[in-house]
Write a protein that holds these residues in place. Structure first.
Motif, mmCIF file in Angstrom:
data_model
loop_
_atom_site.group_PDB
_atom_site.id
_atom_site.type_symbol
_atom_site.label_atom_id
_atom_site.label_comp_id
_atom_site.label_asym_id
_atom_site.label_seq_id
_atom_site.Cartn_x
_atom_site.Cartn_y
_atom_site.Cartn_z
ATOM 1 N N ASP A 227 0.825 -1.187 0.000
ATOM 2 C CA ASP A 227 0.000 0.000 0.000
ATOM 3 C C ASP A 227 0.870 1.251 0.000
ATOM 4 N N ARG A 228 0.251 2.348 -0.248
ATOM 5 C CA ARG A 228 0.960 3.620 -0.400
ATOM 6 C C ARG A 228 1.472 4.128 0.944
ATOM 7 N N VAL A 229 2.715 4.630 0.922
ATOM 8 C CA VAL A 229 3.286 5.322 2.075
ATOM 9 C C VAL A 229 3.840 6.648 1.578
ATOM 10 N N ASP A 230 3.816 7.647 2.450
ATOM 11 C CA ASP A 230 4.344 8.950 2.084
ATOM 12 C C ASP A 230 5.866 8.904 2.024
ATOM 13 N N LEU A 231 6.431 9.644 1.094
ATOM 14 C CA LEU A 231 7.877 9.677 0.908
ATOM 15 C C LEU A 231 8.469 10.937 1.512
ATOM 16 N N ASP A 232 9.545 10.761 2.281
ATOM 17 C CA ASP A 232 10.360 11.912 2.655
ATOM 18 C C ASP A 232 11.405 12.108 1.559
ATOM 19 N N PRO A 233 12.155 13.225 1.575
ATOM 20 C CA PRO A 233 13.123 13.456 0.491
ATOM 21 C C PRO A 233 14.102 12.304 0.300
ATOM 22 N N ALA A 234 14.582 11.695 1.375
ATOM 23 C CA ALA A 234 15.548 10.605 1.242
ATOM 24 C C ALA A 234 14.938 9.419 0.524
ATOM 25 N N SER A 235 13.655 9.169 0.781
ATOM 26 C CA SER A 235 12.992 8.011 0.179
ATOM 27 C C SER A 235 12.656 8.223 -1.279
ATOM 28 N N SER A 236 12.833 9.433 -1.778
ATOM 29 C CA SER A 236 12.576 9.682 -3.198
ATOM 30 C C SER A 236 13.799 9.391 -4.053
ATOM 31 N N LEU A 237 14.923 9.073 -3.413
ATOM 32 C CA LEU A 237 16.197 8.940 -4.119
ATOM 33 C C LEU A 237 16.550 7.480 -4.363
ATOM 34 N N ILE A 238 17.091 7.200 -5.556
ATOM 35 C CA ILE A 238 17.655 5.882 -5.880
ATOM 36 C C ILE A 238 19.028 6.097 -6.492
ATOM 37 N N PRO A 239 20.060 5.533 -5.850
ATOM 38 C CA PRO A 239 20.043 4.758 -4.611
ATOM 39 C C PRO A 239 19.884 5.646 -3.383
ATOM 40 N N ARG A 240 19.415 5.062 -2.303
ATOM 41 C CA ARG A 240 19.175 5.806 -1.066
ATOM 42 C C ARG A 240 20.518 6.179 -0.434
ATOM 43 N N PRO A 241 20.690 7.444 -0.031
ATOM 44 C CA PRO A 241 21.967 7.856 0.554
ATOM 45 C C PRO A 241 22.221 7.226 1.924
ATOM 46 N N LYS A 242 23.473 7.284 2.330
ATOM 47 C CA LYS A 242 23.887 6.684 3.598
ATOM 48 C C LYS A 242 23.330 7.444 4.786
ATOM 49 N N SER A 243 23.401 8.771 4.732
ATOM 50 C CA SER A 243 22.963 9.586 5.858
ATOM 51 C C SER A 243 22.231 10.817 5.329
ATOM 52 N N VAL A 244 21.042 11.077 5.871
ATOM 53 C CA VAL A 244 20.228 12.204 5.425
ATOM 54 C C VAL A 244 19.631 12.917 6.641
ATOM 55 N N THR A 245 19.791 14.225 6.679
ATOM 56 C CA THR A 245 19.138 15.052 7.693
ATOM 57 C C THR A 245 18.351 16.130 6.964
ATOM 58 N N THR A 246 17.095 16.256 7.294
ATOM 59 C CA THR A 246 16.261 17.251 6.629
ATOM 60 C C THR A 246 15.851 18.335 7.609
ATOM 61 N N GLY A 247 15.655 19.531 7.064
ATOM 62 C CA GLY A 247 15.139 20.644 7.840
ATOM 63 C C GLY A 247 13.746 21.010 7.369
ATOM 64 N N SER A 248 13.219 22.075 7.920
ATOM 65 C CA SER A 248 11.850 22.476 7.580
ATOM 66 C C SER A 248 11.803 23.519 6.472
ATOM 67 N N GLY A 249 12.967 24.063 6.103
ATOM 68 C CA GLY A 249 12.978 25.130 5.112
ATOM 69 C C GLY A 249 13.095 24.618 3.689
ATOM 70 N N GLN A 250 13.119 25.559 2.767
ATOM 71 C CA GLN A 250 13.296 25.262 1.353
ATOM 72 C C GLN A 250 14.219 26.301 0.726
ATOM 73 N N TYR A 251 14.812 25.895 -0.383
ATOM 74 C CA TYR A 251 15.669 26.819 -1.117
ATOM 75 C C TYR A 251 15.111 26.968 -2.526
ATOM 76 N N ARG A 252 14.976 28.225 -2.956
ATOM 77 C CA ARG A 252 14.469 28.487 -4.296
ATOM 78 C C ARG A 252 15.650 28.585 -5.253
ATOM 79 N N LEU A 253 15.659 27.705 -6.243
ATOM 80 C CA LEU A 253 16.710 27.717 -7.259
ATOM 81 C C LEU A 253 16.108 28.192 -8.569
ATOM 82 N N GLY A 254 16.629 29.276 -9.109
ATOM 83 C CA GLY A 254 16.108 29.780 -10.361
ATOM 84 C C GLY A 254 16.703 31.120 -10.713
#
Length: 926
Positions: A227-254
Motif C-alpha cells: 500500500d501507499r506510504v508517504d515519501l520523505d526526500p531521502a525516500s525519493s532517491l535511488i540509490p538511497r543515501p547513507k545519511s540524510v538530515t532534513t530541515g523544515s525550510g526550502q531553497y528556491r533555485l532559479g
C-alpha cells in the motif's frame, strides 16, 4: 494474421484425433483441395511472378504450442505451424525452401517417446539446419515427393515435436523467408504466434513446473501488502543515501544561476549547467573561482570522511547549495542526487514548448553518502542485436543518473562482431552483417529471427515497410511481446567505427563510467571465426601469408561439438599462433581507442570464456591435426587446451595495463591467472554452483557478482506468454534485483526455477562468505543479453526498473537482512511509483555537446494491475503506488479511471497508466 487461425480448429482437431495422439507426423488435408491446377511452376517463373509484387508472396505462418507436458521429463513438446497460402502460387513438391530461426531443436524423425514420435516425412516434409554450415538456430523446411500441395487460398497445419518446451511467445520461431530454387532470392513471410494463457499445457514447462502463470487475481494478492506510504526526500532517491538530515525550510533555485567550481571540476560543472538548462528557464553560468553569491558550489575534499566516490550535499535556505566530493566522481554523484531532488513536475513542464519553470523549490537537506561497492555495473550485449551509439549514450546517461559506474560492453558474439578493427576489415564487412546467404560468402546467416532489421542489404525482400506493418497493423508499444520481433525488427547487422567507439568512450568518461570491452573467446566466437575464414578465402590464392595471418580455425579439425545455441563451428582453436596474433591485434586496437580519449580508463578487458559444451558428449579440439602437430599442445586434453588458451590470452590483455576479467568458466578447472577477476554467473538454484562466487572471494580473488538467478535482466519478468525474455535460470523482475543479498545469496534461494520450495538445510554444506572474502567482492552488475532485445525500446523495457534494484543494492551501504526485505521492498516500490519512474517518464539525457536527438522518456516496464471482481465489485491495485489504474467494460473501446471498488458487469479489462500518459498491457479480469 492471428485471425487466420480462427477457421482451422476442425483441421487441428481432426489431425490430432486421427493420429497425433500416437504420432506427431500425421498429414492434415488442406482446407481447399488442390484440384487440377496444372504443372507446378519452375523457380524462374515463380520468381518472375514475385518480382511483380513489391511485397513478395503473401504467405502467413503461425506457431502455436499444443502440449508442453507431452513428455513427463520435459524433453520435448508438441507444437504446430499453420501455413496459410494467400498468394497465387501453388506450394507443391517441386522445390521450395522456408528458412526460419527457432531456439528449440526440432526432433529428428523417430525421436519422441512411446506416445508421440516425430514423423514429418509422413507429411511430405523434412526439416534440417539451414545453410551450408548447418550451424546455429537457423532451420529450413522443404517438401518431399509425397508432399500434398497447398494451393492458393489453402492452409496446412504441420504438427511437430521440438526439444524442451515453449511457454512464452519469445520461444516462437520467426524470421521466415521462402526461396524457390534455383532462384537465390529470399522473400519474407508473415509470422505470428498464438497462445492460450489459461491452458496449462501451453504454460507449464512439464508436469513438475509449479510456477504460477500470471493472472490479475494473482497480482492482486501479491500487491496487497504494497500500500501507499508517504515519501520523505531521502525516500525519493535511488540509490538511497547513507545519511540524510532534513530541515523544515526550502531553497528556491532559479533565475540567473551561478555555479562556482574548483579547479579539476570543469566537466562536472558543465554537466550540471546543461542539466539545469534542460529543466529551468533563465541562465546558468559557471565560474572557476570562489565567487560570493554563487547559488551552487562544487568542492573537492579529498580529506573528507566520505571515501572514494563519496560526497556530501547541503541545501541551505540561506547559503545555497554545496556539493563536496572526495574526488570528481563524488562531486558528480552529488550532482545526480541534486538532480533527483528537483520536483518531477519541473521535468514534466520542461517537456512542453515554453513550459520550463523559472524556479524550483528544493528541500533543506544535508546528505553524506558513499557507495558500498566500487563496481556498480550494467552489461549490454550488442553482438546478438546491435544498438546505435545514440541508444548506448542515452543508456549511459540514465545509468549515471543512478550512480552506475561500470559499463560492460559485450561487443562480440556468435551472431555478430560489432567493433571496427583497423587492419582486419572482414570482421565488420562480413562478421557484422546478417542475411540470406546460405553459403555465407558475404555475410553471416540470420540469427534470432533478424537480419538487417527492416532495411535492405540482406537479400531478403518483401519485409514490412515499417514496424507497424511488421506488427500486423498495430503500432508496437514494446510493453511486452510484439509480433514485429518475429518479422525482422531487430538490428542483426551493424557495428561501431573507431570514431563512434571513441565517442562512446568520451561520453561515458564524462559520466565517470568505465567501459569494459568484452571479446568472447574461445566459444561464442562464430562471427570472428567465420570472418577469418572469409578473409582466408579472399587472399588464399594471392597472398597465403596474409590469408593465414589471423586464421582462427584448423580446416581439418574433425572435432564435433554443439553449443547451447546450436553452433557447431564457433570455437577459436587454441593451438594456432594465428589465434593469438588475432587477439593481440584486437586488444592493441582497443587500447588505441582508449588512448585517443582523454581521461578514458581501460581498467578491465573481458576475455569471455563461457559455455563450452559438456565434454560428456562433445569434443572441443581433440580432432585438430594442428593441435597434435604443435609441440606445446600435442599431449593436452580439451580442458588443458582451454587452460593453455587463457594462459596465452591473459598476458595479451595485461600488457595493456588492464586486468583480465571473464566468466568464471575460465577457472572451473582450477586455472590460476594472476589478477584475474571472475564473474560467477551459473548459480541456478540446485544446479551445484551456487557458492562459486564465495569460494573465489575467500581464496583471495577479486569477484564481480553476476548471478543469473537475480541479475540477468534479459530473463522474463514473470510467467506470462506475453512477457518477452527467456527464463532458463529464473524469472527475474525488479524484486529479484532489489531483494538480491550480495553477501548471503542463500537467504534468497527459497524456491528453484520450477517453483518448488528449497529447504534451508539444503545450503548447510555450501561455502559462506568470510569477512576477508567480503572485502574481495568488488561489486555486482545487471546483465542484459540481447537475444530478444531487438529495439531501443526493448533495451529500456528489459533494463528498467530492474537496473534500479541493482543500483540500490550496489550503492546503499545499509544492506537489509532477509527478515528486513519485505519492509524494504514495500518502501522501494513506493519510491518507484511516486518518484523514480515518474522522473523517467520525462527523462532527458544530459547532452553537453548536443550529440543526441531531442527526446524524453524511458520505455520502462509499466506493471499490469492486480484485479478481481467480488460480488459485482471491481477491486484493483498496482505494484507501484502512485500509478493510475484504468478499467473498461466495453471491450477496450473506452477506459475510465479506477478510484476504488466499483460496480461492474460483463467482461472487465484493466491497465496501468504512467504519469506521462503511457499505458501498459491490458489484462482481462474475468
Amino acid at each position: 494474421m492471428t485471425r487466420s487461425l480462427l477457421g482451422i480448429s476442425t483441421i487441428v482437431a481432426s489431425a490430432w484425433i486421427a493420429g497425433c495422439q500416437g504420432d506427431a507426423g500425421v498429414v492434415s488435408q488442406p482446407e481447399t483441395e488442390p484440384g487440377d491446377l496444372g504443372a507446378s511452376e519452375s523457380g524462374e517463373s515463380r520468381e518472375s511472378s514475385l518480382q511483380t509484387r513489391a511485397s513478395g508472396p503473401d504467405i502467413a505462418i503461425t506457431f502455436r504450442p499444443v502440449d508442453n507436458t507431452a513428455a513427463d521429463d520435459g524433453s520435448f513438446f508438441r507444437g504446430e505451424l499453420t501455413i496459410e497460402n494467400r498468394s497465387g502460387i501453388r506450394l507443391d513438391a517441386s522445390g521450395w525452401q522456408i528458412y526460419f530461426s527457432f531456439v528449440r531443436r526440432i526432433l529428428n524423425d523417430g525421436e519422441g517417446n512411446a506416445t508421440y514420435k516425430q514423423n514429418l516425412a509422413a507429411q511430405g516434409l523434412k526439416v534440417q539446419k539451414g545453410g551450408a554450415a548447418r550451424s546455429g538456430e537457423y532451420f529450413v523446411l522443404e517438401p518431399l515427393a509425397n508432399f500434398v500441395p497447398i494451393p492458393p487460398g489453402g492452409k496446412r497445419v504441420i504438427p511437430f515435436l521440438a526439444e524442451n518446451w515453449a511457454i512464452v511467445k519469445t520461444d516462437a520461431p520467426g524470421g521466415f523467408h521462402i526461396v524457390f530454387p534455383p532462384s537465390t532470392q529470399a522473400w519474407a513471410l508473415k509470422a505470428s504466434t498464438v497462445w492460450d494463457a489459461s491452458d496449462p499445457k501451453q504454460t507449464k514447462r512439464f508436469p513438475g513446473d509449479v510456477v504460477p502463470t500470471q493472472t490479475p487475481a494473482l497480482r492482486y494478492e501479491e500487491n496487497a501488502p504494497l500500500d501507499r506510504v508517504d515519501l520523505d526526500p531521502a525516500s525519493s532517491l535511488i540509490p538511497r543515501p547513507k545519511s540524510v538530515t532534513t530541515g523544515s525550510g526550502q531553497y528556491r533555485l532559479g533565475g540567473k544561476i551561478g555555479i562556482d567550481y574548483q579547479r579539476g571540476l570543469a566537466k562536472e560543472a558543465n554537466y550540471l549547467k546543461s542539466a539545469l538548462g534542460d529543466v529551468l528557464a533563465g541562465s546558468v553560468e559557471t565560474h572557476e573561482r570562489s565567487r560570493c553569491g554563487s547559488e551552487i558550489r562544487l568542492v573537492l575534499d579529498p580529506q573528507g570522511s566520505f571515501g572514494a566516490e563519496g560526497y556530501s550535499l547541503s541545501i541551505d535556505p540561506e547559503k545555497g547549495i554545496e556539493i563536496r566530493g572526495a574526488d570528481s566522481a563524488g562531486v558528480f554523484y552529488g550532482i545526480q542526487t541534486l538532480r533527483q531532488l528537483v520536483p518531477v513536475d519541473a521535468y514534466q513542464a520542461a517537456t512542453r514548448p515554453g513550459g520550463k519553470k523559472t524556479s524550483v523549490q528544493l528541500p533543506e537537506i544535508d546528505i553524506s553518502d558513499t557507495p558500498l561497492f566500487s563496481y556498480r555495473g550494467m552489461m549490454l550485449d550488442v553482438g546478438r542485436h546491435f544498438q546505435s551509439k545514440q541508444t548506448v549514450k542515452k543508456l549511459l546517461d540514465v545509468l549515471a543518473f543512478h550512480k552506475i559506474n561500470k559499463f560492460h560492453f559485450r561487443l562480440t558474439e556468435d551472431e555478430g562482431w560489432r567493433l571496427e578493427i583497423p587492419g582486419i576489415p572482414e570482421l565488420t564487412t562480413f562478421g557484422a552483417r546478417r542475411g540470406y546467404d546460405p553459403d555465407e560468402k558475404q555475410q553471416l546467416h540470420q540469427g534470432f529471427a533478424s537480419a538487417n532489421d527492416l532495411g535492405g542489404g540482406d537479400n531478403i525482400q518483401g519485409k514490412a515497410r515499417n514496424e507497424t506493418e511488421a506488427n500486423g497493423g498495430k503500432e508496437p508499444t514494446y510493453q511486452g511481446f510484439e509480433q514485429a520481433t518475429l518479422n525482422y525488427v531487430g538490428k542483426g547487422s551493424g557495428f561501431y567505427t573507431t570514431k563512434e567507439f571513441e565517442e562512446i568512450l568520451a561520453y561515458a568518461t564524462e559520466r565517470h563510467i568505465d567501459v569494459i570491452p568484452e571479446i568472447d573467446v574461445p566459444g561464442h566466437a562464430r562471427a570472428a571465426v567465420r570472418s577469418m575464414e572469409h578473409r582466408y578465402a579472399k587472399y588464399a590464392a594471392t597472398d597465403p601469408v596474409k590469408a593465414s595471418q589471423y586464421r582462427l580455425a584448423d580446416p581439418n579439425d574433425t572435432s564435433k561439438h554443439t553449443s547451447v545455441q546450436g553452433y557447431t563451428d564457433n570455437f577459436v582453436n587454441p593451438c594456432l599462433s594465428s589465434s593469438y596474433a588475432f587477439l593481440a591485434k584486437v586488444v592493441r586496437e582497443i587500447k588505441a581507442r582508449y588512448d585517443a580519449v582523454p581521461g578514458a580508463k581501460l581498467t578491465l578487458i573481458h576475455g569471455g570464456g563461457d559455455e563450452l559444451p559438456s565434454l560428456s558428449n562433445n569434443v572441443w579440439w581433440q580432432g585438430s591435426p594442428l593441435c597434435k602437430a604443435n609441440p606445446e599442445t600435442k599431449d593436452l586434453g580439451d580442458e588443458q587446451l582451454k587452460d593453455h588458451f587463457f594462459k596465452k590470452f591473459h598476458p595479451i590483455i595485461t600488457a595493456t595495463g588492464a586486468r583480465m576479467t571473464g566468466w568464471d568458466d575460465i577457472i572451473h578447472n582450477g586455472l590460476q591467472l594472476e589478477g584475474f577477476v571472475p564473474m560467477p554467473w551459473s548459480n541456478v538454484w540446485q544446479w551445484g554452483r551456487e557458492d562459486d562466487a564465495y569460494k573465489y572471494a575467500n581464496e583471495g580473488r577479486s569477484v564481480i557478482l553476476s548471478h543469473a538467478t537475480n541479475l540477468y535482466m534479459d530473463l522474463a519478468y514473470n510467467k506470462d506468454p506475453d512477457e518477452p525474455g527467456y527464463y532458463w535460470a529464473n524469472f527475474v523482475d525488479d524484486s529479484k534485483t532489489f531483494n538480491y543479498l550480495p553477501f548471503d545469496v542463500f537467504a534468497i534461494a527459497t524456491h528453484n526455477r520450477m517453483g518448488h520450495p528449497i529447504a534451508p538445510s539444503e545450503w548447510d554444506n555450501k561455502v559462506r562468505l568470510t569477512a576477508a572474502g567480503r572485502a574481495n567482492v568488488l561489486g555486482m552488475h545487471g546483465l542484459l543479453f540481447a537475444e530478444n532485445v531487438k529495439s531501443p525500446e526493448l533495451v529500456e523495457y528489459f533494463a528498467f526498473p530492474k537496473i534500479l534494484g541493482v543500483a540500490e543494492r550496489a550503492w546503499n551501504t545499509h544492506t537489509p537482512t532477509a527478515a528486513d526485505l519485505p519492509a524494504a521492498w514495500k518502501q522501494f516500490v513506493n519510491t518507484l511509483g511516486q518518484a523514480a519512474l515518474p522522473r523517467l517518464d520525462f527523462y532527458r539525457p544530459v547532452d553537453v555537446r548536443r550529440e543526441l536527438p531531442r527526446s524524453t522518456g524511458i520505455n520502462y516496464r509499466i506493471p499490469l494491475p492486480g484485479a478481481k471482481v467480488v460480488n459485482g465489485q471491481l477491486l484493483a491495485n498496482v505494484r507501484y503506488p502512485g500509478f493510475n489504474i484504468e478499467y473498461s467494460t466495453n471491450n477496450g473501446a473506452t477506459f475510465v479511471p479506477y478510484t476504488g471498488p466499483t460496480g461492474v458487469s460483463g467482461t472487465v479489462l484493466v491497465r496501468a497508466k504512467a504519469l506521462n500518459g503511457h499505458v501498459g498491457r491490458t489484462a482481462k479480469v474475468n
